[in-house]
Design an enzyme around this catalytic site. Structure first.
Site, PDB file in Angstrom:
ATOM      1  N   ALA A 258      35.527  33.950  36.778  1.00 22.88           N
ATOM      2  CA  ALA A 258      36.522  34.913  37.607  1.00 22.88           C
ATOM      3  C   ALA A 258      37.144  35.855  36.646  1.00 22.88           C
ATOM      4  O   ALA A 258      37.313  37.280  37.051  1.00 22.88           O
ATOM      5  CB  ALA A 258      37.319  34.318  38.347  1.00 22.88           C
ATOM      6  N   ALA A 259      37.571  35.691  35.391  1.00 18.92           N
ATOM      7  CA  ALA A 259      38.355  36.561  34.742  1.00 18.92           C
ATOM      8  C   ALA A 259      37.672  38.054  34.465  1.00 18.92           C
ATOM      9  O   ALA A 259      36.505  37.964  34.389  1.00 18.92           O
ATOM     10  CB  ALA A 259      39.049  36.063  33.256  1.00 18.92           C
ATOM     11  N   PRO A 260      38.227  39.001  34.233  1.00 21.68           N
ATOM     12  CA  PRO A 260      39.829  39.465  34.524  1.00 21.68           C
ATOM     13  C   PRO A 260      40.185  39.356  36.133  1.00 21.68           C
ATOM     14  O   PRO A 260      41.407  39.501  36.320  1.00 21.68           O
ATOM     15  CB  PRO A 260      39.992  40.596  33.853  1.00 21.68           C
ATOM     16  N   GLY A 261      39.290  38.989  37.127  1.00 21.07           N
ATOM     17  CA  GLY A 261      39.830  38.883  38.380  1.00 21.07           C
ATOM     18  C   GLY A 261      39.609  39.924  39.402  1.00 21.07           C
ATOM     19  O   GLY A 261      40.034  39.896  40.563  1.00 21.07           O
ATOM     20  N   GLY A 262      38.968  41.005  39.056  1.00 27.78           N
ATOM     21  CA  GLY A 262      38.813  41.975  40.026  1.00 27.78           C
ATOM     22  C   GLY A 262      38.146  41.649  41.118  1.00 27.78           C
ATOM     23  O   GLY A 262      38.357  42.155  42.400  1.00 27.78           O
ATOM     24  N   LYS A 263      36.768  40.921  40.977  1.00 26.13           N
ATOM     25  CA  LYS A 263      36.093  40.474  42.133  1.00 26.13           C
ATOM     26  C   LYS A 263      36.859  39.622  43.277  1.00 26.13           C
ATOM     27  O   LYS A 263      36.719  39.566  44.315  1.00 26.13           O
ATOM     28  CB  LYS A 263      34.675  39.962  41.770  1.00 26.13           C
ATOM     29  N   ASP A 308      35.232  24.876  32.600  1.00 30.15           N
ATOM     30  CA  ASP A 308      33.829  25.472  31.853  1.00 30.15           C
ATOM     31  C   ASP A 308      32.925  25.526  33.155  1.00 30.15           C
ATOM     32  O   ASP A 308      32.390  24.429  33.681  1.00 30.15           O
ATOM     33  CB  ASP A 308      33.505  24.513  30.718  1.00 30.15           C
ATOM     34  N   ASP A 327      29.533  35.433  38.498  1.00 33.77           N
ATOM     35  CA  ASP A 327      29.318  36.764  37.640  1.00 33.77           C
ATOM     36  C   ASP A 327      29.178  36.229  36.214  1.00 33.77           C
ATOM     37  O   ASP A 327      30.220  36.005  35.441  1.00 33.77           O
ATOM     38  CB  ASP A 327      30.456  37.683  37.907  1.00 33.77           C
ATOM     39  N   CYS A 379      26.664  42.322  34.330  1.00 34.00           N
ATOM     40  CA  CYS A 379      26.743  43.586  34.096  1.00 34.00           C
ATOM     41  C   CYS A 379      25.961  44.112  32.744  1.00 34.00           C
ATOM     42  O   CYS A 379      26.285  44.789  31.777  1.00 34.00           O
ATOM     43  CB  CYS A 379      28.492  44.121  33.776  1.00 34.00           C
TER      44      CYS A 379
END
Length: 440
Positions: A258-263, A308, A327, A379
């Site tokens: 998840a980091a940095p958390g935008g989604k 992890d 992601d 990405c």
């Protein structure tokens, strides 16, 4: 230290530490008391030299009597910073670029001052004709676009000559700036009214919803702290990704990398801050930062967990989520405009990534309820990390079926409806890949 000296120091640190330039640059800008104009100059020089290093080195070598590879790193970086000003910054007088470089070298490596002066003055004399002397073939493309030859050959093999040229033409462009309106704190109309009053040029997109393109980043930065919780930066591709997930209020969602958390935060808005999101990352500090940002944005349904994603999740998490976001870590070839040093990765180094990505996807699949959705994204622009991983997952998991992605731009690769590769030149996004699956 002057702005130019800071730029040289940061370039040396990026190379020595192997860190991303944006991280070191942000830390430096936060700690120094340079004037705003000088900070802007440091930023332009650091990113510019990294972006154009192959081009700069070729030009400098063409203007030198001796090989430059054996120069002290400080001297070489000082030459690059000055050369970037001579070739790409018309507003800076050539005399200033040359004199400041010579002055800096005299302080630390005085033996090289005469050579630096001679090379830079030669470059200034030849800069209008130098690019007519480019080599042929991939070497010439490499110098023209400052892209390593292995990556040129890799992209040509993956996407063909036409898309290769569009990728090369875009890797040194400034990426568009998109923000996501935080609908838990305001709405798009009110946010845009704030932008208009502050004379921040912008454009509202119809799809995805609540996405605004900022056309004047400098003006946006003048907004007060009280406005910052009304938006956050998120590329158009990531916003498409969250829209395609289709999360709704009351559901249980996992974001396994998840980091940095935008989604995570955008998904929480689609859920109207009702339900639960378990956002995990391998680094505890990043989990803490996600929790802090969630609180700032008013997102109360997020629980952060340090784990992890490539290893089995606790049994209590299995088959308990309506939707799972995967992601995965990737080579990052889709975000070279934002992290220019990524271009210097050897594509061969990325061969270890698809097995890891598939392993993470396999573990994420265990969390999905019957009838639930699993969405994979990267990405990067590398078919081996994208479509090949998604296809391998479907082969190994007959309990999952492809799920059509709704509302996304058309594919330029003729992909099936359940996966999509997004290209900067065609879609206005970062380079990105999305694939969606539904558990039977």
């Amino acid at each position: 230290m002057t702005a130019r000296e800071w730029a040289v120091r940061l370039l040396t640190d990026v190379r020595r530490e192997g860190s991303y330039s944006n991280i070191l640059l942000e830390n430096m800008l936060r700690k120094t008391d340079l004037a705003a104009a000088d900070k802007a100059l440091v930023t332009r020089l650091v990113y510019g030299v990294i972006e154009r290093q192959i081009t700069l080195d070729w030009c400098l070598s063409a203007c030198a009597d001796k090989p430059l590879k054996k120069l002290h790193p400080f001297v070489f970086d000082t030459l690059r910073v000055a050369a970037y000003q001579l070739l790409y910054m018309e507003r800076i007088p050539a005399s200033a670029a040359v004199n400041e470089a010579v002055k800096a070298v005299k302080k630390k490596q005085p033996y090289a001052a005469g050579m630096v002066n001679a090379v830079l003055r030669n470059l200034d004399r030849r800069k209008t004709t130098l690019f007519s002397e480019l080599p042929d073939g991939d070497r010439g493309l490499s110098v023209k676009y400052s892209c390593p030859e292995p990556l040129i050959r890799f992209w040509r093999s993956a996407y063909g000559e036409e898309r290769l040229v569009s990728l090369l033409e875009g890797i040194n462009d400034a990426p568009p700036v998109y923000v996501r309106v935080n609908t838990l704190a305001t709405d798009t109309a009110a946010f845009c009214e704030t932008l208009q009053k502050a004379e921040v040029a912008h454009r509202v997109l119809t799809t995805p919803p609540d996405c605004v393109e900022i056309l004047d980043m400098a003006a946006l930065q003048t907004l007060g702290d009280g406005v910052k919780r009304f938006y956050y930066h998120q590329d158009l591709a990531s916003q498409y990704c969250c829209m395609a997930l289709g999360a709704t209020a009351g559901e249980r969602v996992a974001d396994v990398c998840a980091a940095p958390g935008g989604k995570t935060f955008t998904t929480a808005q689609y859920m109207q801050n009702r339900g639960e999101i378990v956002a995990s990352d391998i680094y505890a500090a990043k989990c803490d930062e996600m929790a802090r940002r969630a609180k700032t944005l008013g997102v109360s349904i997020v629980q952060t967990v340090c784990r992890d994603a490539s290893q089995p999740a606790p049994a209590a998490m299995h088959e308990t989520f309506d939707r799972v976001i995967c992601d995965a870590p990737c080579s990052g070839y889709g975000v070279i405009r934002r992290k220019p040093e990524i271009r210097y990765k050897d594509p061969a180094v990325c061969e270890s990534l698809p097995p890891l990505q598939l392993q993470i996807l396999n573990e994420a699949a265990k969390l999905v309820k019957d009838g639930g959705v699993l969405q994979y994204s990267t990405c990067t622009l590398n078919p081996a990390e994208n479509g090949a991983v998604a296809a391998a997952f479907l082969r190994e998991h007959p309990d999952f079926a492809p799920r059509a992605l709704e509302g996304l731009p058309e594919s330029v690769l003729g992909e099936p409806a359940w996966c999509r590769t997004l290209f900067p030149a065609y879609h206005g996004t970062d380079g990105f890949f999305i694939a969606s699956f539904q558990k039977r």
